[in-house]
Structures are given as C-alpha cells and as structure tokens.
Design an enzyme around this catalytic site. Structure first.
Site, PDB file in Angstrom:
ATOM      1  N   ASN A 131       0.824  -1.202   0.000  1.00 61.55           N
ATOM      2  CA  ASN A 131       0.000   0.000   0.000  1.00 61.55           C
ATOM      3  C   ASN A 131       0.866   1.264   0.000  1.00 61.55           C
ATOM      4  O   ASN A 131       0.515   2.270  -0.603  1.00 61.55           O
ATOM      5  CB  ASN A 131      -0.912   0.011   1.225  1.00 61.55           C
ATOM      6  CG  ASN A 131      -1.739   1.280   1.301  1.00 61.55           C
ATOM      7  OD1 ASN A 131      -2.684   1.466   0.565  1.00 61.55           O
ATOM      8  ND2 ASN A 131      -1.353   2.178   2.220  1.00 61.55           N
ATOM      9  N   ASP A 202       1.701   6.673   0.228  1.00 61.29           N
ATOM     10  CA  ASP A 202       0.991   5.648  -0.532  1.00 61.29           C
ATOM     11  C   ASP A 202       1.559   5.522  -1.942  1.00 61.29           C
ATOM     12  O   ASP A 202       1.912   6.527  -2.575  1.00 61.29           O
ATOM     13  CB  ASP A 202      -0.497   5.987  -0.630  1.00 61.29           C
ATOM     14  CG  ASP A 202      -1.267   5.563   0.593  1.00 61.29           C
ATOM     15  OD1 ASP A 202      -0.705   5.635   1.704  1.00 61.29           O
ATOM     16  OD2 ASP A 202      -2.446   5.170   0.445  1.00 61.29           O
ATOM     17  N   ASP A 233      -0.587  -6.343   3.634  1.00 60.46           N
ATOM     18  CA  ASP A 233      -0.895  -5.295   4.592  1.00 60.46           C
ATOM     19  C   ASP A 233      -1.812  -4.241   3.973  1.00 60.46           C
ATOM     20  O   ASP A 233      -1.686  -3.904   2.796  1.00 60.46           O
ATOM     21  CB  ASP A 233       0.416  -4.644   5.036  1.00 60.46           C
ATOM     22  CG  ASP A 233       0.220  -3.587   6.095  1.00 60.46           C
ATOM     23  OD1 ASP A 233      -0.223  -3.948   7.199  1.00 60.46           O
ATOM     24  OD2 ASP A 233       0.523  -2.400   5.832  1.00 60.46           O
ATOM     25  N   HIS A 237      -6.744  -0.341   1.381  1.00 58.88           N
ATOM     26  CA  HIS A 237      -6.389   1.055   1.129  1.00 58.88           C
ATOM     27  C   HIS A 237      -5.531   1.268  -0.106  1.00 58.88           C
ATOM     28  O   HIS A 237      -4.915   2.322  -0.263  1.00 58.88           O
ATOM     29  CB  HIS A 237      -5.679   1.626   2.359  1.00 58.88           C
ATOM     30  CG  HIS A 237      -6.478   1.516   3.609  1.00 58.88           C
ATOM     31  ND1 HIS A 237      -7.709   2.140   3.758  1.00 58.88           N
ATOM     32  CD2 HIS A 237      -6.256   0.832   4.763  1.00 58.88           C
ATOM     33  CE1 HIS A 237      -8.191   1.862   4.965  1.00 58.88           C
ATOM     34  NE2 HIS A 237      -7.337   1.069   5.584  1.00 58.88           N
ATOM     35  N   GLU A 270      -5.336  -8.251   4.772  1.00 55.32           N
ATOM     36  CA  GLU A 270      -5.793  -7.518   5.951  1.00 55.32           C
ATOM     37  C   GLU A 270      -6.833  -6.496   5.512  1.00 55.32           C
ATOM     38  O   GLU A 270      -6.487  -5.474   4.909  1.00 55.32           O
ATOM     39  CB  GLU A 270      -4.612  -6.805   6.630  1.00 55.32           C
ATOM     40  CG  GLU A 270      -5.049  -6.004   7.851  1.00 55.32           C
ATOM     41  CD  GLU A 270      -4.064  -4.916   8.235  1.00 55.32           C
ATOM     42  OE1 GLU A 270      -3.981  -4.612   9.429  1.00 55.32           O
ATOM     43  OE2 GLU A 270      -3.388  -4.361   7.329  1.00 55.32           O
TER      44      GLU A 270
END
Length: 522
Positions: A131, A202, A233, A237, A270
């Site tokens: 991410n 990001d 992870d 997002h 996740e």
C-alpha cells in the site's frame, strides 16, 4: 491522482485430553487430517522471537533454530512480519522491496530458513507491504525533490490549493487513527498522499509502471527466494475509500499475475472491517482475516455468554461462501495490531484457555500470534504488544531478545516455554492438545457448522460435519459447573475425543466444569 479504473485490465489480464502425553502427540501428527492452508499458521515478529548471535535482536537464524518447536506445536505455516530493510523497528515502511533487513540476517539465511521449514512441512508466508513505502525509500526521495523524476508517478500528488486537501479531519478505517492524509514536502507546492502517516507515502496503483514494479517484486519472492505466500498489509487502502470497486479489482489482477509465478500462490489480506465490507475482496484474496469473530470471541468469553457465537460464525461463513466457495477463513484471537488476548481477557488464564478452545474448534484456518500459546500479555502502544518471547528462565534463556525492556510479559508475569512444558495444566499444553485434536479431525478442519441452542446461554454448542465425521462441540463459558442435557437428536454423540479436566458424560447429560469443553463423536 488515482483515477484509472482497473476493470478493463482485469478482464484482459490475465482421542486426546488436555494433558496429552508425548506418544499421543506423535500419533496425532501421524494421523493428521489437516492440510495447509487449512491448518494452523503462526505469526512471528522476527525482532522479538529468537536471537542467535547475542545482539539482542531476533533474527532469521534464531527462527530457524525454533522450527522444531513450531513443528512439535502442530504449526503448518509461519507468517513473518516485514523482513525488508526499513528505518523503523516494525518495518512496515520499506526502503528496499528486494532485500532483507541486515539486523535479521542475509538473503542466504532466509533461503536456508525456507529450506528448513519446508523439510518440516511448514510453509512460509511473508508480510508484503504494497500500500505504501517509506519516505526514506530511494523512489520517494527522488520523486519528492524532482517533479520530473521517473518515480514521480509511483506516488500520489496534488497541488496545495487543491480543494480535496481540505477534506481532512476524519478517520476512514479501524486500522488507523490518522486524520491528516495529505503531507507537505519542504520547498514544494505539492502535497503527497499517505493514509497512515507522513513517513508512509501511498504508492500510486493508477500508474502502469508502478503496477509492473509490484508484479516484479512479487515474482522475485516467489521464484527467486521461494516463499509460499504473502500476507498483504492494508489491502483495503490500495485506492481511497471512495473507490472500493477498484480495490476489489486490483487484488484479482494481482492474484492472476502472481499465479503465473506460483500456481499455488497463497494470499491472505488484511481488511480491517465487518464481514459486509470484507466479502467483496474474496475474489482476489481468497484468504482474509476474520476480525469480526475475534472481537466476538473476546466479548463472549469476557461476558460469559456463548449462545450466539456459532450462529454468528455460521452467518459469516455462509455469506463468504456465496462470494467464493473456496475461501479460507483466517481466524484469529489477536495479532500485532491488537491488544493481546490475555490482556483483553483481564489476564484470566481460564478465559484465555476458553478463547483458545473456541478458536480451535470453530470453523476457520487459525492464526496464532507468537506467544499466545504461553499466555503473553500486552496492551498498546504497539511495542508493548510485540515484546520478547520467553523461551526459558532469564538466566538460562540464550535465545531471548533484549531489544526492548518488556512491560507486560516478564519472568514475573508469564511462565516460559520451558516451565510450561513441564506443567500439564499450562496454557501451552492446552494449546498443544487442542491443536493436535484439530489437526487430526477433518470435521474441525474443513467441516460445516450447525449451531445448537441450549437452555443455558453460557453454553456455546455446535455440530461440525465433514464427510463421514460428525462432532458435537460443547463449551462452558461460565465460572460455574453446568450439567447439559443433550437434545434427543444428539444423544448418539457418546465418544469423547477431547474433554477438559473434570468433564464427564452420563448418558444424555454432560457435566462441564467452569470454562471447560468437550468434543463428542458419534
């Protein structure tokens, strides 16, 4: 900015008791019914697990020396928290996606660890942090100082006057309390996006060049190094919250690419959210952590009420199967981002054993956070839920890490592995016995769940079925002994393959002492 949809890319792209004897344990391993990824996975924070060279920091060679411990416990895979070079102790801000942090050892050390794990039929899953990178990553350093950098498009930028930078002040997920997502660069009129904080910019998955770099990283670890899978992870997002479909599609795209490198690729994601938000990710990430059940198990055990657990789990399981029939339900009690289950249960050993009993008999493919099996304690801040593992008494422990001074798990508060192995009533032997029962049962490993309603709300009761095997599981979540009368249709369950201390069956009645369990077979 992140604008391009990924849809078109995807369409075109590709008989055991709680104090089990060693001989019984050997038999359990020989009669193993489970097969990873449906087996037990053990999460390791390398820095705290085992030190091989006396520098106080856990390392790969230290982990390698503990593989027999994990094999004996009944573990079928390990999930290693980030291994890449990083400026932080936790290493979730990567500076080199192709390297091993020097504190942990070398790439040769890691390859030997994988080799030794595979010899013991233990798979290796590594944390892959895609991410975001670190703001110390060479890509970001170059991109931040030069608007014409070849890596500029690897990150997300906007001008300081862009109205969207004013839309701050709220959190967007349970995995971060950060409310400031746009961050300044000294001497620039541009801001960069970092969901978690400024040190973790990001990555821009709207960039074809970045996507190809990510595929290259994945292929490297599968083909050159030999890992078996990734724990991904912050999988929710990759794109902002207002673009959930692009998040879902990205993981389908990524999985298709990774299968080219490893046809048996295992990806566990996740997605820190309730089941309705988690479910759409199952097409690209067939294994996802079941945070919802971890919260519910802790709530049920603390409240002494177990009547709704099986109902809730059956609902989630059936819902996920409707999205992906082959999904892997990665169940947990806690992990490196949550207060340890022992502390959540107010350091009550009986309750901690009950939580383990529930985790290992309900559906799912359980993940154990290192130290849960010895009752390690810990509450946030994060360092204090990632404290050193206790292998032996302080003066004898040659493997203990000393990179931090523990606050919660000390020699005074938690018994070491060496001590607990000698205590038939220890939480370690409780875990070991239940893992052996689960590993030897297809019903517990693969089976469906049918909730059974009992008169007393303290009882969690359910039937697990798979092919010819059918098991009735009874848990007493209360602090008092209870006698359970089996319904007429369940009296044929008469053979105990597991029973807690003091539990006994008398015809159609089962006596369950406080915080005890029974698993009955027809």
């Amino acid at each position: 900015m992140k604008k391009t949809t990924l849809t078109n890319l995807i369409l075109s792209g590709s008989l055991f008791f709680s104090a089990m004897l060693p001989t019984q344990h050997v038999q359990a391993q020989q009669n193993k019914a489970s097969q990873w990824p449906r087996g037990i996975t053990y999460e390791i924070f390398v820095q705290s697990f085992a030190d091989s060279n006396g520098d106080g920091i856990g390392d790969i060679k230290g982990m390698t020396t503990k593989l027999d411990y994990l094999k004996d416990l009944g573990v079928e895979a390990v999930w290693l928290m980030p291994m890449n070079p990083s400026p932080s102790y936790h290493k979730y801000d990567v500076t080199d996606y192709y390297g091993i942090h020097p504190d942990y050892g070398t790439m040769a050390d890691f390859k030997e660890f994988i080799n030794q794990a595979h010899k013991r039929n233990i798979k290796v899953v590594m944390d892959m942090v895609l991410n975001h990178s670190s703001n110390k990553h060479p890509w970001f350093i170059d991109a931040a100082k030069n608007e014409n950098s070849p890596y500029r498009d690897y990150f997300v930028w906007t001008h300081k006057n862009d109205p969207q930078t004013q839309k701050e002040g709220k959190t967007t997920g349970a995995d971060s309390f950060n409310t400031q997502h746009w961050h300044k660069v000294n001497g620039s009129d541009y801001l960069y996006y970092g969901y978690f904080y400024s040190g973790m910019p990001d990555l821009n998955f709207d960039s074809p060049k970045l996507r190809e770099e990510v595929f290259k990283i994945g292929r490297f670890w599968f083909t050159e190094v030999g890992v078996d899978g990734f724990r991904l992870d912050a999988a929710r997002h990759i794109f902002p919250d207002e673009r959930p479909q692009d998040n879902h599609n990205w993981w389908v795209y990524f999985r298709n690419e990774m299968k080219k490198a490893n046809k048996d690729v295992y990806l566990v994601g996740e997605v820190w959210a309730p089941s309705d938000i988690v479910a759409p990710y199952l097409k690209g990430l067939p294994a996802l952590f079941n945070f919802e059940m971890s919260w519910d198990i802790a709530k049920a055990v603390n409240g002494g009420r177990g009547d709704s657990l099986a109902i809730k789990h059956a609902r989630i399981t059936n819902f996920y199967k409707s999205v992906n029939p082959d999904f892997v339900d990665a169940t947990i009690l806690s992990n490196h981002d949550q207060d340890r289950i022992m502390s959540t249960l107010k350091n009550d050993m009986n309750k901690a054993k009950m939580a383990a009993s529930l985790l290992l008999t309900l559906p799912g493919s359980p993940y154990l956070y290192y130290g849960e099996e010895i009752g390690m304690k810990g509450k946030k801040p994060d360092e204090q839920i990632r404290e050193p593992f206790l292998w032996d008494a302080k003066g004898k422990d040659k493997s203990r890490t000393t990179w931090m001074k523990p606050v919660n798990t000390t020699d005074e508060t938690v018994a070491s592995v060496a001590a607990q192995k000698k205590d038939k009533n220890s939480i370690y032997n409780h875990y070991k016995a239940l893992i052996a029962v689960r590993n030897g049962s297809k019903a517990l490993t693969y089976g469906s769940i049918e909730p059974v309603q009992m008169e007393d709300k303290s009882i969690s009761a359910f039937v697990r079925n798979h092919e010819e095997e059918s098991l009735l599981v009874l848990h007493n979540l209360s602090a008092k002994e209870l006698t359970v009368s089996l319904p007429a249709n369940l009296t044929s369950y008469a053979k105990a393959i597991y029973k807690g201390k003091g539990s006994q069956q008398k015809g159609a009645s089962v006596v369950l002492p406080a915080y005890s369990s029974v698993v009955l077979k027809k």
